[in-house]
Design a protein around this motif. Structure first.
Motif, PDB file in Angstrom:
ATOM      1  N   GLY A 277      12.431 -13.896  -8.716  1.00  0.00           N
ATOM      2  CA  GLY A 277      13.210 -13.050  -9.608  1.00  0.00           C
ATOM      3  C   GLY A 277      13.745 -11.782  -8.983  1.00  0.00           C
ATOM      4  O   GLY A 277      13.793 -11.613  -7.778  1.00  0.00           O
ATOM      5  N   SER A 278      14.160 -10.856  -9.846  1.00  0.00           N
ATOM      6  CA  SER A 278      14.899  -9.685  -9.416  1.00  0.00           C
ATOM      7  C   SER A 278      13.980  -8.521  -9.115  1.00  0.00           C
ATOM      8  O   SER A 278      13.041  -8.256  -9.841  1.00  0.00           O
ATOM      9  N   GLY A 279      14.263  -7.836  -7.990  1.00  0.00           N
ATOM     10  CA  GLY A 279      13.677  -6.530  -7.776  1.00  0.00           C
ATOM     11  C   GLY A 279      12.346  -6.478  -7.083  1.00  0.00           C
ATOM     12  O   GLY A 279      11.918  -5.405  -6.697  1.00  0.00           O
ATOM     13  N   ASN A 280      11.637  -7.590  -6.881  1.00  0.00           N
ATOM     14  CA  ASN A 280      10.330  -7.487  -6.244  1.00  0.00           C
ATOM     15  C   ASN A 280      10.138  -8.454  -5.084  1.00  0.00           C
ATOM     16  O   ASN A 280       9.020  -8.601  -4.594  1.00  0.00           O
ATOM     17  N   SER A 281      11.180  -9.135  -4.642  1.00  0.00           N
ATOM     18  CA  SER A 281      11.088  -9.965  -3.445  1.00  0.00           C
ATOM     19  C   SER A 281      11.225  -9.086  -2.214  1.00  0.00           C
ATOM     20  O   SER A 281      12.065  -8.184  -2.177  1.00  0.00           O
ATOM     21  N   GLY A 282      10.394  -9.336  -1.216  1.00  0.00           N
ATOM     22  CA  GLY A 282      10.442  -8.567   0.009  1.00  0.00           C
ATOM     23  C   GLY A 282       9.089  -7.991   0.363  1.00  0.00           C
ATOM     24  O   GLY A 282       8.062  -8.366  -0.205  1.00  0.00           O
ATOM     25  N   GLN A 283       9.079  -7.075   1.308  1.00  0.00           N
ATOM     26  CA  GLN A 283       7.856  -6.471   1.812  1.00  0.00           C
ATOM     27  C   GLN A 283       7.664  -5.077   1.238  1.00  0.00           C
ATOM     28  O   GLN A 283       8.626  -4.356   1.013  1.00  0.00           O
ATOM     29  N   SER A 284       6.409  -4.711   1.040  1.00  0.00           N
ATOM     30  CA  SER A 284       6.080  -3.411   0.471  1.00  0.00           C
ATOM     31  C   SER A 284       4.816  -2.879   1.123  1.00  0.00           C
ATOM     32  O   SER A 284       3.914  -3.649   1.485  1.00  0.00           O
ATOM     33  N   THR A 285       4.747  -1.566   1.296  1.00  0.00           N
ATOM     34  CA  THR A 285       3.538  -0.913   1.804  1.00  0.00           C
ATOM     35  C   THR A 285       3.126   0.187   0.841  1.00  0.00           C
ATOM     36  O   THR A 285       3.946   0.711   0.081  1.00  0.00           O
ATOM     37  N   GLY A 286       1.835   0.534   0.879  1.00  0.00           N
ATOM     38  CA  GLY A 286       1.344   1.549  -0.039  1.00  0.00           C
ATOM     39  C   GLY A 286       0.184   2.337   0.540  1.00  0.00           C
ATOM     40  O   GLY A 286      -0.538   1.872   1.430  1.00  0.00           O
ATOM     41  N   ASN A 287       0.007   3.561   0.029  1.00  0.00           N
ATOM     42  CA  ASN A 287      -1.111   4.423   0.403  1.00  0.00           C
ATOM     43  C   ASN A 287      -1.764   4.933  -0.873  1.00  0.00           C
ATOM     44  O   ASN A 287      -1.083   5.457  -1.765  1.00  0.00           O
ATOM     45  N   LEU A 288      -3.073   4.769  -0.965  1.00  0.00           N
ATOM     46  CA  LEU A 288      -3.825   5.194  -2.138  1.00  0.00           C
ATOM     47  C   LEU A 288      -4.934   6.148  -1.722  1.00  0.00           C
ATOM     48  O   LEU A 288      -5.733   5.847  -0.829  1.00  0.00           O
ATOM     49  N   PHE A 289      -5.000   7.309  -2.389  1.00  0.00           N
ATOM     50  CA  PHE A 289      -6.040   8.301  -2.143  1.00  0.00           C
ATOM     51  C   PHE A 289      -6.871   8.448  -3.415  1.00  0.00           C
ATOM     52  O   PHE A 289      -6.317   8.588  -4.517  1.00  0.00           O
ATOM     53  N   THR A 290      -8.188   8.421  -3.292  1.00  0.00           N
ATOM     54  CA  THR A 290      -9.067   8.547  -4.452  1.00  0.00           C
ATOM     55  C   THR A 290     -10.161   9.570  -4.166  1.00  0.00           C
ATOM     56  O   THR A 290     -10.546   9.808  -3.011  1.00  0.00           O
ATOM     57  N   ALA A 291     -10.674  10.178  -5.238  1.00  0.00           N
ATOM     58  CA  ALA A 291     -11.782  11.135  -5.142  1.00  0.00           C
ATOM     59  C   ALA A 291     -12.517  11.156  -6.473  1.00  0.00           C
ATOM     60  O   ALA A 291     -11.918  10.935  -7.534  1.00  0.00           O
TER      61      ALA A 291
END
Length: 469
Positions: free
Chosen positions: A249-263
């Protein structure tokens, strides 16, 4: 089809579990590694070092709406023959298990492919290398065409064959008074075709049928230490990268990276009780494809959490907070979040209720529907009528709304209700008989060429025999 389960709710056919102290829910958006069942970790020296038990199951299932459509319902009878095995390892420094079922399946519906192989495998092992160092590995694999098994919150609505695997590896190391952990998680989801149907149904502007594959990887580290006598401070970081390909579908095909910080900061208020506050901040790049521009998505959360337990049977783990998601290409969305489970163990019964409400990065945990705002409510009662007969009731309601990040923000929300009853009879030491009934009601606001719009109801009844040799 079984009702979805949430943390804290007993499985449909499980006996009443022993009481375990409650554990605080993780920070929002965090993906801590999987663990082994508490019952396995508590096995003493009385159990065998190695145990192998072949298993064999035979079930017959009837449903009045095989393709889960609003009209033109199709009845199906499903026969499943499941040879498998249970393996248990109980060493002084090594504990592990493996449970498998081949899932040889035959369907009578004309639109089905009739014969299929739908195996399931679940395994885990922990190894204590030293008093300060341990390693845990877990893996779970399933192949099926039941949409309710693809996503516990009901985003999958189209019957299609899929394969899904979840793997985690964690290393725990105690450095002086600081408990550290490094972990890796991998999620794989692949689907192709709609079990003989070429039609698709769209949820939030994303195809829920057709050929698509999502692979996600998460590398994480966290550390916690005790401050003063009753306070614990924890920090964590996760780096994720995922890839979605195919006609999803639309808008979410491809590669993605992310950074998550928690405390988080927690204070022990009793032997089995605590209170605290946690926060998280995630920066995620939208999937990059040749036609998609650069875009960033952020999710932040602040939550209060608490735990409370009594060895007499009460166990509470809860959080309540606020999250907000924003991006360069869609409007900002916010909402109340919660991840709470309450259970009480009576002499013969366990009553459990659970609430989950938060934004979900679906591409990091299965099929990629983008960022979805999800609320789920569950309740269950398990009762032991006799030492040989156990029954249970379950009910679940989920509600999913698009955010415009990897889906269509103007699409209507979607909801699901599932209720069921289960009865299990241990006929012999090695043989049990199980009966299950489930009612599923889906709202389908978008018109698909197969499913049609409107409410979709599904009744399913299953009778099965399970042998453990």
């Amino acid at each position: 089809m079984p009702a979805p389960t949430f943390p804290g709710a007993p499985a449909e056919t499980s006996p009443i579990p022993p009481w375990t102290p409650p554990v605080a829910p993780p920070p929002s958006q965090a993906h801590p590694p999987g663990g082994l069942p508490p019952g396995l970790l508590s096995l003493g020296g009385g159990a065998k070092l190695f145990q192998f038990n072949p298993t064999l199951s035979l079930s017959e299932s009837w449903t009045d709406n095989f393709n889960q459509t609003a009209a033109n319902k199709l009845t199906n009878y499903r026969t499943v023959l499941g040879p498998g095995a249970n393996v248990l390892v109980n060493g002084p420094t090594t504990k592990g298990f493996l449970s498998s079922n081949a899932g040889l399946t035959y369907d009578t519906a004309l639109s089905s492919s009739n014969f299929n192989v739908f195996p399931t495998v679940t395994a885990g092992v922990t190894q204590i290398l030293s008093p300060r160092l341990s390693v845990i590995l877990t893996d779970s694999y399933t192949r099926n065409n039941n949409p309710s098994q693809a996503d516990q919150f009901g985003l999958n609505t189209q019957r299609q064959t899929f394969s899904q695997n979840s793997f985690s590896a964690a290393v725990n190391y105690l450095v002086d008074r600081v408990a550290t952990q490094a972990y890796y998680r991998n999620s794989y989801y692949s689907a192709g075709g709609a079990s003989g149907n070429t039609s698709t149904s769209n949820i939030f502007g994303v195809n829920s049928a057709g050929s698509n594959t999502t692979t996600s990887n998460i590398l994480g580290v966290n550390a916690s230490t005790q401050v003063a006598l009753y306070n614990t401070v924890s920090v964590g970081y996760e780096f994720s990268w995922s890839d979605t390909s195919g006609t999803n579908g639309s808008g979410n095909s491809g590669q993605s990276t992310g950074n998550l910080f928690t405390a988080s900061v927690a204070r022990q208020t009793g032997l089995y009780s605590s209170v605290g506050i946690s926060g998280s901040y995630q920066l995620q790049s939208a999937p990059q494809s040749q036609s998609a521009p650069q875009s960033d998505q952020t999710i932040w959360n602040v939550s209060l959490f608490s735990t409370y337990g009594l060895p007499s049977g009460l166990s509470l783990s809860s959080s309540i907070g606020y999250s907000q998601v924003s991006s360069d290409t869609s409007s900002t969305s916010g909402g109340i979040t919660s991840n709470s489970n309450l259970s009480y163990r009576f002499t013969r019964a366990v009553v459990s209720v659970g609430i989950f409400s938060d934004f979900r990065q679906t591409g990091l945990e299965g099929q990629n529907f983008g960022i979805v705002q999800t609320s789920g409510y569950t309740g269950s009662v398990t009762y032991i009528f006799t030492p040989l007969v156990t029954g249970s009731l379950q009910a679940t309601y989920t509600h999913n709304s698009p955010t415009g990040n990897g889906n269509n923000a103007s699409s209507p929300s979607q909801s699901n209700f599932s209720g069921g009853a289960n009865l299990s009879w241990a006929m012999l030491r090695w043989l049990s008989l199980n009966g299950n009934y489930t009612y599923l009601l889906r709202s389908n606001p978008l018109t698909g060429s197969l499913s049609g719009s409107g409410n979709i109801s599904v009744n399913t009844a299953t009778l099965s025999l399970q042998a453990v040799f």
